[in-house]
Each structure stands twice: as C-alpha cells, then as structure tokens.
Design an enzyme around this catalytic site. Sequence first.
Site, PDB file in Angstrom:
ATOM      1  N   HIS A  76       4.000  28.597  26.643  1.00  0.00           N
ATOM      2  CA  HIS A  76       5.197  27.795  26.439  1.00  0.00           C
ATOM      3  C   HIS A  76       5.865  27.470  27.781  1.00  0.00           C
ATOM      4  O   HIS A  76       5.590  28.111  28.795  1.00  0.00           O
ATOM      5  CB  HIS A  76       6.191  28.553  25.547  1.00  0.00           C
ATOM      6  N   GLU A  78       8.853  27.999  28.928  1.00  0.00           N
ATOM      7  CA  GLU A  78       9.716  29.012  29.551  1.00  0.00           C
ATOM      8  C   GLU A  78       8.907  29.887  30.513  1.00  0.00           C
ATOM      9  O   GLU A  78       9.382  30.252  31.585  1.00  0.00           O
ATOM     10  CB  GLU A  78      10.373  29.907  28.483  1.00  0.00           C
ATOM     11  N   CYS A 101      11.497  30.355  21.418  1.00  0.00           N
ATOM     12  CA  CYS A 101      10.908  31.039  20.264  1.00  0.00           C
ATOM     13  C   CYS A 101      11.333  32.501  20.222  1.00  0.00           C
ATOM     14  O   CYS A 101      11.681  33.103  21.239  1.00  0.00           O
ATOM     15  CB  CYS A 101       9.391  30.906  20.261  1.00  0.00           C
ATOM     16  N   ALA A 180       1.225  -6.309  16.723  1.00  0.00           N
ATOM     17  CA  ALA A 180       1.570  -7.409  17.626  1.00  0.00           C
ATOM     18  C   ALA A 180       1.658  -8.682  16.791  1.00  0.00           C
ATOM     19  O   ALA A 180       0.737  -8.994  16.034  1.00  0.00           O
ATOM     20  CB  ALA A 180       0.492  -7.547  18.694  1.00  0.00           C
ATOM     21  N   ASP A 226     -12.760  -6.618  14.957  1.00  0.00           N
ATOM     22  CA  ASP A 226     -12.391  -6.609  16.381  1.00  0.00           C
ATOM     23  C   ASP A 226     -13.341  -5.798  17.250  1.00  0.00           C
ATOM     24  O   ASP A 226     -13.320  -5.921  18.475  1.00  0.00           O
ATOM     25  CB  ASP A 226     -10.985  -6.006  16.566  1.00  0.00           C
ATOM     26  N   LEU A 230      -9.920   1.197  21.329  1.00  0.00           N
ATOM     27  CA  LEU A 230      -8.867   2.134  20.900  1.00  0.00           C
ATOM     28  C   LEU A 230      -8.723   3.317  21.849  1.00  0.00           C
ATOM     29  O   LEU A 230      -8.666   4.475  21.415  1.00  0.00           O
ATOM     30  CB  LEU A 230      -9.147   2.635  19.476  1.00  0.00           C
ATOM     31  N   SER A 331      -0.314  -0.733   3.226  1.00  0.00           N
ATOM     32  CA  SER A 331      -0.427   0.508   2.439  1.00  0.00           C
ATOM     33  C   SER A 331       0.469   1.605   2.995  1.00  0.00           C
ATOM     34  O   SER A 331       1.143   2.304   2.239  1.00  0.00           O
ATOM     35  CB  SER A 331      -1.870   1.003   2.412  1.00  0.00           C
TER      36      SER A 331
HETATM   37  N1  LIG Z   1      -1.943  -8.026  15.757  1.00  0.00           N
HETATM   38  C1  LIG Z   1      -2.158  -6.762  15.491  1.00  0.00           C
HETATM   39  O1  LIG Z   1      -1.343  -5.888  15.839  1.00  0.00           O
HETATM   40  C2  LIG Z   1      -3.418  -6.358  14.805  1.00  0.00           C
HETATM   41  C3  LIG Z   1      -3.796  -5.003  14.808  1.00  0.00           C
HETATM   42  C4  LIG Z   1      -4.961  -4.649  14.140  1.00  0.00           C
HETATM   43  C5  LIG Z   1      -5.702  -5.611  13.497  1.00  0.00           C
HETATM   44  N2  LIG Z   1      -5.310  -6.910  13.524  1.00  0.00           N
HETATM   45  C6  LIG Z   1      -6.078  -7.944  12.827  1.00  0.00           C
HETATM   46  O2  LIG Z   1      -6.061  -7.645  11.462  1.00  0.00           O
HETATM   47  C7  LIG Z   1      -7.285  -8.083  10.868  1.00  0.00           C
HETATM   48  C8  LIG Z   1      -7.862  -6.986  10.024  1.00  0.00           C
HETATM   49  O3  LIG Z   1      -6.942  -6.674   8.994  1.00  0.00           O
HETATM   50  P1  LIG Z   1      -7.457  -6.310   7.545  1.00  0.00           P
HETATM   51  O4  LIG Z   1      -6.302  -6.275   6.677  1.00  0.00           O
HETATM   52  O5  LIG Z   1      -8.597  -7.206   7.225  1.00  0.00           O
HETATM   53  O6  LIG Z   1      -8.151  -4.907   7.759  1.00  0.00           O
HETATM   54  P2  LIG Z   1      -7.588  -3.409   7.925  1.00  0.00           P
HETATM   55  O7  LIG Z   1      -6.237  -3.315   7.381  1.00  0.00           O
HETATM   56  O8  LIG Z   1      -7.849  -2.985   9.318  1.00  0.00           O
HETATM   57  O9  LIG Z   1      -8.628  -2.632   7.022  1.00  0.00           O
HETATM   58  C9  LIG Z   1      -8.584  -2.797   5.642  1.00  0.00           C
HETATM   59  C10 LIG Z   1      -9.682  -1.962   5.010  1.00  0.00           C
HETATM   60  O10 LIG Z   1      -9.393  -0.588   5.175  1.00  0.00           O
HETATM   61  C11 LIG Z   1      -9.888   0.124   4.074  1.00  0.00           C
HETATM   62  N3  LIG Z   1      -8.854   0.951   3.472  1.00  0.00           N
HETATM   63  C12 LIG Z   1      -8.972   2.274   3.211  1.00  0.00           C
HETATM   64  N4  LIG Z   1      -7.904   2.760   2.661  1.00  0.00           N
HETATM   65  C13 LIG Z   1      -7.022   1.770   2.563  1.00  0.00           C
HETATM   66  C14 LIG Z   1      -5.718   1.721   2.052  1.00  0.00           C
HETATM   67  N5  LIG Z   1      -5.087   2.783   1.556  1.00  0.00           N
HETATM   68  N6  LIG Z   1      -5.097   0.539   2.079  1.00  0.00           N
HETATM   69  C15 LIG Z   1      -5.703  -0.543   2.594  1.00  0.00           C
HETATM   70  N7  LIG Z   1      -6.945  -0.537   3.090  1.00  0.00           N
HETATM   71  C16 LIG Z   1      -7.616   0.611   3.068  1.00  0.00           C
HETATM   72  C17 LIG Z   1     -10.431  -0.893   3.081  1.00  0.00           C
HETATM   73  O11 LIG Z   1     -11.830  -0.900   3.246  1.00  0.00           O
HETATM   74  P3  LIG Z   1     -12.787  -1.255   2.000  1.00  0.00           P
HETATM   75  O12 LIG Z   1     -12.549  -2.702   1.746  1.00  0.00           O
HETATM   76  O13 LIG Z   1     -14.145  -0.939   2.473  1.00  0.00           O
HETATM   77  O14 LIG Z   1     -12.315  -0.393   0.861  1.00  0.00           O
HETATM   78  C18 LIG Z   1      -9.786  -2.174   3.542  1.00  0.00           C
HETATM   79  O15 LIG Z   1     -10.570  -3.299   3.263  1.00  0.00           O
HETATM   80  C19 LIG Z   1      -8.195  -8.494  11.999  1.00  0.00           C
HETATM   81  O16 LIG Z   1      -8.233  -9.883  12.075  1.00  0.00           O
HETATM   82  C20 LIG Z   1      -7.524  -7.926  13.224  1.00  0.00           C
HETATM   83  O17 LIG Z   1      -7.776  -8.710  14.362  1.00  0.00           O
HETATM   84  C21 LIG Z   1      -4.179  -7.297  14.162  1.00  0.00           C
END
Ligand SMILES: NC(=O)c1ccc[n+]([C@@H]2O[C@H](COP(=O)([O-])OP(=O)(O)OC[C@H]3O[C@@H](n4cnc5c(N)ncnc54)[C@H](OP(=O)(O)O)[C@@H]3O)[C@@H](O)[C@H]2O)c1
Length: 390
Positions: A76, A78, A101, A180, A226, A230, A331
């Site tokens: 920790h 301290e 603690c 974004a 994409d 990450l 979600s």
């Molecule tokens: N601008 C930004 O900040 C940003 C960031 C990230 C991504 N993006 C863009 O977002 C797009 C992708 O988005 P998306 O909606 O298609 O994909 P997503 O949200 O990345 O993934 C969705 C998939 O995740 C799975 N999943 C598992 N549990 C889930 C739950 N509880 N709720 C929802 N999905 C669940 C499902 O797969 P199954 O269908 O196999 O069940 C679903 O199809 C891309 O174009 C990417 O470039 C933008």
Amino acid sequence: MTTDAAPVANGASGASAFAPERPEDRWFMAAAIRYAMRHVGRTGTNPSVATLIVRNDGEGPRIVGRGVTALGGRPHAEAGALAEAGELARGATAYVTLEPCAHHGRTPPCAEALVRAGIARVVSAAADPDPRVDGKGHQMLMAGGVAVTRRVMEREAARTIEGYLTRHRRGRPGVTLKMALSRDGRIGIRGGGQVKITGPVSDAQTHLVRARHDAILVGAGTALEDDPRLDCRLPGMAGRSPARIILDPNLRTSPEMTVARTARSVPTMIATFETSDPQRQAALAEAGVTFVACVADPASGRVALPELLEDLAATGITSILVEGGANIAASFLADGLVDRLILVEGAVEIGEAGIVPPLDVAAARSRYRLLRQDVFGADTWFDFACEEIV
Ligand SMILES: NC(=O)c1ccc[n+]([C@@H]2O[C@H](COP(=O)([O-])OP(=O)(O)OC[C@H]3O[C@@H](n4cnc5c(N)ncnc54)[C@H](OP(=O)(O)O)[C@@H]3O)[C@@H](O)[C@H]2O)c1
C-alpha cells in the site's frame, strides 16, 4: 457509509474528536490525488491510493516521503511513503487519499504502521467501503494518539477510485462508455470500417482514458467492422494497455483479426456462449485468446450484461471502458450499467447514412450530470456522471 461518525476516546494524546482542516491541507491533498492517478488501472482489485508525508520544522511544510499503491495492489501507499521518510516521519503529517487500512493481512495494517512511525496527524480524503476498514482505520489511528482530519477533498479523491467503489457497492466493475460523434451526430457508417471522427488531441486523451481502465470492451460488430487494436498508443505507455474484451456470443471473431493476432502481447478475452463453435474456439485459444462463458438474457436473447459484469469482477477486473458500437452502447445504457459517459464531438460530418448512436450530447445533458467539458483541437469532450457513486 462510514461508521466513524462517533470516534472512540483514545490513547496517548487523549484526543476524542476529528481534528479540524488546516488551510494547507487542500494543497497537499490535491498533490496526493494527482500522485494517486499514476497507478489508476494498474492495481488490480486494490484502489490506487497515494500518501504524502509532510513535516514543518519552522521553515514551511516540505514533503519528506511519498508513496503510491504498488503495481498489482501491494504494498500500500503508506508503506512506501513511510520507508522514504524514515525517522523524518516522527511528528509529521500524512496525507492519504483513502482511509488507511485497519485489517491484518500479509502485512500489518497501515493505520498501525503510521502510529508506529510516530506520525502526529493523518489527513484522509475518501472513505473506504470495505467493511474491514470503514471507519476502523481512523479509530485505530486515534486510539494510537494520532490526530485525524478526514474528508478533505473527499469527492475528488473518490473519483480516482470509482471502479473500486462500484465493485464494493454494486458487485460489478465501474463502467465508462465512450463514443465519438460526428458533428451531425453519427458514430460510423455501416460497412464503412473505422471512420475517423476525432483529432489527435482527443485521440491522445482517449488513450490516456484507456490506460486508466482495467479493460476495454467492444461488441462483435465493432470487432468485425473496424478490426481495431484497442491498445494504448501514447509514447512510452504501451505497457499500460488494458485487457481487451470482445462481446461475441456467436464467436464471429476470427484468428486473423488484429485482437487475436496480438493476444499474446495484450490479454484478450472473448465473452461467448458455451455453444459457440469449438473449432474456432480452439484456433483462437491457440493464438492466446481466453474465454469467458456468458449466458443469454431470456427476454432479448443477447448476452446478459449484469451477469457478465459480475463474472468479470470475479476475475479481478475493477473498471471497464466500453468503446462501442451502437448496439453494445444501447444495451449498457438500457440496463443502467453506465457510470461515466464520455462523448467526443468531432468536426467531421458523416451524413444521413451514418449510424445513429443510442443517445447524443443533448440527450446526455438532459439525463446526466456534466462533470467536465473540454475543447481538444476541433473536438469537444463531454464527461458525464450517470450512475452516481461519488
Ligand atoms: N464512433 C464511435 O465511438 C464508435 C465506437 C465503436 C464502434 N463504432 C462503429 O459502430 C459500428 C458497429 O456497431 P454495431 O452496433 O454494429 O456493433 P457492436 O455494438 O460493436 O456489436 C454488436 C454485437 O455485439 C453482440 N452482443 C453481445 N451481447 C450484446 C448485447 N447485450 N447487446 C448488444 N449486442 C450484443 C451481438 O453479436 P451477435 O449479433 O453475434 O449476437 C451484436 O450484434 C461500426 O461501424 C463501428 O465503426 C463507432
């Protein structure tokens, strides 16, 4: 809730109440909080805490010892600060960002170590929800004759340990959702791969936020669309890349994708149904990917997020940065599992065909408390508190 509202009457000094705050306390606590940030995201299930030991021999206060929770969570803060201060700790003030603690583990309690070192006064910030501490650290100090001033910059210090607090109070990791948004409120284009929305200053800021989380989570949609890395790409901070979690119930991730190819250098987990393709699982495992079994939510058929988060907390993950995409974000928001929301609005326009996020800046403003708004180059960065823990 702390239990130390009514302190015990104590030993050597005979003090029986918390000591009042002094004008210099906030300077040193602010410095301690900044120091604690150094290991946020790197201390496992323990919070990143800092201690500064300050003494004043008549020529003004000076720091004679400093410590921050070691990587992995022990020792920790301290211990490090007392070791550095040595004999100079006697009669000094210790600034600690979290109540020291009080329980015996592999090492004696920090409160006891502070008493033994002859610390005259302890100034603490955040309260510790761990029932083994929760007020008992302060009591132990006061029983040992140490003056205690508490709750100095409590809120600011608590912000540095949000994941730890959420884990204790809600049984799941703290969740930050980051998206974004283009100037016209879109987050990407279906079939368009990664779309550049933000500029270099906010991108660097995003990487800093990544470094401060235990894990980054994206959905299968984002992983496939994409093929993201990450990781943390700030100079000299590659080692601060958090673990990666892909929510991929039907195991659509392939071993050729970047996250799988680099799984030996950055820990990569796929959360998937037990029924998913065993051959693909074997191929991904061969690449170094590990798996978290998840269950379906009976209503939606999608991965049940509260159960998944509980399981991830059990693996020692305390904070998760959810970086999309639209479905995953929707979600997490619908289930009330987002504690902090970061929206970064870029100058780029995507157009009508773009993907609409589950909420935009105006909706976030109306629902959540805005903690910060910054301008980074051409982008505006919004930081909201959703589920209040601090
Ligand atoms: N601008 C930004 O900040 C940003 C960031 C990230 C991504 N993006 C863009 O977002 C797009 C992708 O988005 P998306 O909606 O298609 O994909 P997503 O949200 O990345 O993934 C969705 C998939 O995740 C799975 N999943 C598992 N549990 C889930 C739950 N509880 N709720 C929802 N999905 C669940 C499902 O797969 P199954 O269908 O196999 O069940 C679903 O199809 C891309 O174009 C990417 O470039 C933008």
